[in-house]
Design an enzyme around this catalytic site. Structure first.
Site, mmCIF file in Angstrom:
data_model
loop_
_atom_site.group_PDB
_atom_site.id
_atom_site.type_symbol
_atom_site.label_atom_id
_atom_site.label_comp_id
_atom_site.label_asym_id
_atom_site.label_seq_id
_atom_site.Cartn_x
_atom_site.Cartn_y
_atom_site.Cartn_z
ATOM 1 N N CYS A 30 9.423 6.677 -5.813
ATOM 2 C CA CYS A 30 8.330 5.774 -5.435
ATOM 3 C C CYS A 30 8.872 4.423 -4.961
ATOM 4 C CB CYS A 30 7.397 5.602 -6.636
ATOM 5 S SG CYS A 30 6.111 4.364 -6.407
ATOM 6 N N CYS A 33 7.125 1.380 -6.444
ATOM 7 C CA CYS A 33 7.529 1.184 -7.842
ATOM 8 C C CYS A 33 8.804 0.348 -7.896
ATOM 9 C CB CYS A 33 7.771 2.528 -8.532
ATOM 10 S SG CYS A 33 6.320 3.597 -8.571
#
Length: 106
Positions: A30, A33
């Site tokens: 991600c 993230c």
């Protein structure tokens, strides 16, 4: 307080050990993230959030912790008070996460 990396095995103990906990759920793939990690660390070091435990949980390898917050998207943030889920937000905006963490102060 430094951000602590925790897995399923430590998650419940952390919720019991700390009255106020904010959790960032992430995955290695991600990008958002990863981009949010320095912001999360800065929030954890802020005087405004002194006494709040900041946890990093890999959503892919910690299914029990993921279930505890009903994770739908990543990055996903959840706040817990006395071991109970208070609220969640799936966001990559610092303002949204700050507003979520502020719910622990009331």
């Amino acid at each position: 307080m430094a951000v602590q990396q925790v897995s399923d095995s430590e998650f419940a103990a952390q919720l019991q050990q700390h009255e106020n906990v904010v959790v960032k759920y992430y995955a290695d793939w991600c990008g958002n993230c990863r981009l949010f990690s320095p912001k999360f660390k800065r929030l954890s070091d802020s005087e405004d959030f002194k006494g709040i435990a900041f946890l990093d949980v890999n959503a892919e390898t910690s299914p029990e912790a993921r279930k505890a917050a009903g994770v739908t998207n990543l990055p996903f943030f959840a706040v817990f008070k006395n071991g109970q889920l208070v609220d969640t937000v799936a966001a990559s905006k610092e303002e949204a996460v700050t507003a979520l963490i502020n719910k622990l102060k009331s």
